[in-house]
Write a protein that holds these residues in place. Structure first.
Motif, short mmCIF file in Angstrom:
data_model
loop_
_atom_site.label_atom_id
_atom_site.label_comp_id
_atom_site.label_asym_id
_atom_site.label_seq_id
_atom_site.Cartn_x
_atom_site.Cartn_y
_atom_site.Cartn_z
N LEU A 1 0.83 -1.20 0.00
CA LEU A 1 0.00 0.00 0.00
C LEU A 1 0.86 1.25 0.00
O LEU A 1 1.59 1.52 0.95
N ASN A 2 0.80 2.02 -1.08
CA ASN A 2 1.51 3.31 -1.20
C ASN A 2 2.98 3.22 -0.76
O ASN A 2 3.39 3.83 0.23
N PRO A 3 3.79 2.49 -1.50
CA PRO A 3 5.21 2.36 -1.14
C PRO A 3 5.96 3.67 -1.28
O PRO A 3 5.52 4.60 -1.98
N LEU A 4 7.11 3.76 -0.60
CA LEU A 4 7.96 4.93 -0.69
C LEU A 4 8.46 5.09 -2.12
O LEU A 4 9.02 4.16 -2.70
N ALA A 5 8.25 6.26 -2.70
CA ALA A 5 8.72 6.55 -4.06
C ALA A 5 8.78 8.05 -4.25
O ALA A 5 8.02 8.80 -3.63
N LYS A 6 9.69 8.49 -5.10
CA LYS A 6 9.79 9.91 -5.43
C LYS A 6 8.72 10.24 -6.48
O LYS A 6 8.63 9.59 -7.51
N ALA A 7 7.90 11.23 -6.17
CA ALA A 7 6.89 11.68 -7.14
C ALA A 7 7.59 12.21 -8.39
O ALA A 7 8.68 12.78 -8.32
N ASP A 8 6.95 12.00 -9.54
CA ASP A 8 7.57 12.42 -10.81
C ASP A 8 7.90 13.90 -10.83
O ASP A 8 8.88 14.33 -11.45
N ASP A 9 7.08 14.71 -10.14
CA ASP A 9 7.28 16.16 -10.16
C ASP A 9 7.95 16.68 -8.89
O ASP A 9 7.92 17.89 -8.62
N ALA A 10 8.55 15.80 -8.11
CA ALA A 10 9.24 16.23 -6.88
C ALA A 10 10.69 16.61 -7.18
O ALA A 10 11.32 16.06 -8.09
N ILE A 11 11.20 17.54 -6.40
CA ILE A 11 12.61 17.93 -6.47
C ILE A 11 13.38 17.10 -5.45
O ILE A 11 13.05 17.11 -4.27
N GLU A 12 14.41 16.39 -5.90
CA GLU A 12 15.20 15.58 -4.98
C GLU A 12 16.28 16.43 -4.33
O GLU A 12 16.98 17.18 -5.00
N LEU A 13 16.38 16.30 -3.02
CA LEU A 13 17.38 17.05 -2.26
C LEU A 13 18.19 16.07 -1.42
O LEU A 13 17.68 15.49 -0.46
N ASN A 14 19.44 15.86 -1.81
CA ASN A 14 20.33 14.96 -1.08
C ASN A 14 21.04 15.75 0.01
O ASN A 14 21.66 16.77 -0.27
N THR A 15 20.94 15.27 1.25
CA THR A 15 21.46 16.04 2.38
C THR A 15 22.80 15.52 2.90
O THR A 15 23.23 15.92 3.97
N ASP A 16 23.44 14.63 2.16
CA ASP A 16 24.76 14.15 2.58
C ASP A 16 25.70 15.33 2.82
O ASP A 16 25.87 16.19 1.95
N GLY A 17 26.28 15.39 4.00
CA GLY A 17 27.27 16.42 4.31
C GLY A 17 26.68 17.78 4.64
O GLY A 17 27.43 18.74 4.87
N LEU A 18 25.37 17.89 4.70
CA LEU A 18 24.72 19.17 5.00
C LEU A 18 24.21 19.19 6.43
O LEU A 18 23.71 18.19 6.95
N GLY A 19 24.28 20.37 7.07
CA GLY A 19 23.71 20.56 8.39
C GLY A 19 22.24 20.90 8.29
O GLY A 19 21.73 21.21 7.21
N ILE A 20 21.56 20.89 9.43
CA ILE A 20 20.12 21.18 9.44
C ILE A 20 19.81 22.55 8.85
O ILE A 20 18.91 22.69 8.01
N ASP A 21 20.55 23.57 9.27
CA ASP A 21 20.29 24.93 8.78
C ASP A 21 20.46 25.01 7.26
O ASP A 21 19.70 25.72 6.58
N GLU A 22 21.45 24.30 6.74
CA GLU A 22 21.69 24.33 5.29
C GLU A 22 20.54 23.66 4.53
O GLU A 22 20.13 24.14 3.47
N VAL A 23 20.02 22.57 5.07
CA VAL A 23 18.92 21.87 4.42
C VAL A 23 17.65 22.72 4.47
O VAL A 23 16.93 22.85 3.47
N VAL A 24 17.39 23.32 5.63
CA VAL A 24 16.21 24.19 5.75
C VAL A 24 16.28 25.33 4.75
O VAL A 24 15.30 25.65 4.07
N GLN A 25 17.44 25.95 4.62
CA GLN A 25 17.60 27.06 3.68
C GLN A 25 17.40 26.60 2.25
O GLN A 25 16.78 27.30 1.43
N ALA A 26 17.89 25.41 1.94
CA ALA A 26 17.71 24.87 0.58
C ALA A 26 16.24 24.65 0.26
O ALA A 26 15.79 24.96 -0.86
#
Length: 216
Positions: A185-210
């Motif tokens: 039922l509704n598996p995890l998947a990226k929506a076709d119109d979603a923007i992918e944001l990879n947070t490797d190496g980023l802090g919380i504040d940097e991700v929030v700002q992005a």
């Protein structure tokens, strides 16, 4: 930006979705919809009213008379603020049980969609952009490598005084990913119109700002 808009944040376990969503909600002055807390609220109400954990007329009647909303960080169940009442170990177990009931999931998705029609909201989960808010104005798929997510979880457990071996944490992350992506039922998947944001190496504040940069 519209007067009313919806932000959907999806992604795997340990990607920091809730932390980021709460901070973005604060930055934009909109309500963060804690979908997990909604299941807690239903579990709490079922227990309080003695409603059985099975698909039955009694459960449907209870759900028909159930209203849940979020106002400035508070969760409101049938007009009552239940922030602390739903944060007990017992309610955690009840939430897990009721989240497996299709009738409950259907009701809460209806409520979540209704919130998005009357006010600006941000929600996070596994299927917000692909199922709950398919027409959200902003969709973000927040992710990070399994190793990075395991590292964060490993450090979090150490800080809480409940350390685990890193390899065990990593294996748990990978197993959760598999379960989430292969569930029926509704598996995890990226929506076709979603923007992918990879947070490797980023802090919380940097991700929030992005995220804020994407929305603004």
């Amino acid at each position: 930006m519209k007067d009313i808009f919806r932000i959907a944040i999806d992604g795997p376990s340990g990607a920091g979705k809730s932390t980021i969503a709460k901070a973005v909600a604060s930055g934009l002055g909109i309500d963060y919809i804690d979908t997990g807390a909604m299941y807690r609220a239903v579990g709490y109400k079922m227990n309080r009213e003695g409603v059985p954990f099975e698909e039955c007329d009694e459960l449907r009647t209870m759900l028909d008379s159930t209203d849940i909303d979020f106002v400035k960080g508070d969760i409101i169940l049938d007009g009552e603020t239940v922030n602390t009442l739903i944060r007990t170990p017992e309610v955690s177990m009840l939430a897990s049980k009721c989240s497996a009931l299709p009738m409950v999931r259907e009701k809460l998705v209806d409520i979540q969609r209704g919130m998005g029609t009357r006010k600006s909201v941000i929600m996070d989960g596994r299927d917000i952009g692909t199922n709950v808010l398919k027409d959200a104005e902003y969709k973000i798929f927040l992710t990070a490598s399994a190793e990075e997510r395991a590292r964060r979880r490993f450090l979090e457990l150490q800080e809480k005084g409940t350390p685990q071996e890193y390899d065990a944490v990593l294996e748990d992350i990978k197993q959760r990913d598999h379960n989430d992506m292969t569930r029926e039922l509704n598996p995890l998947a990226k929506a076709d119109d979603a923007i992918e944001l990879n947070t490797d190496g980023l802090g919380i504040d940097e991700v929030v700002q992005a995220v804020l940069d994407i929305i603004r």
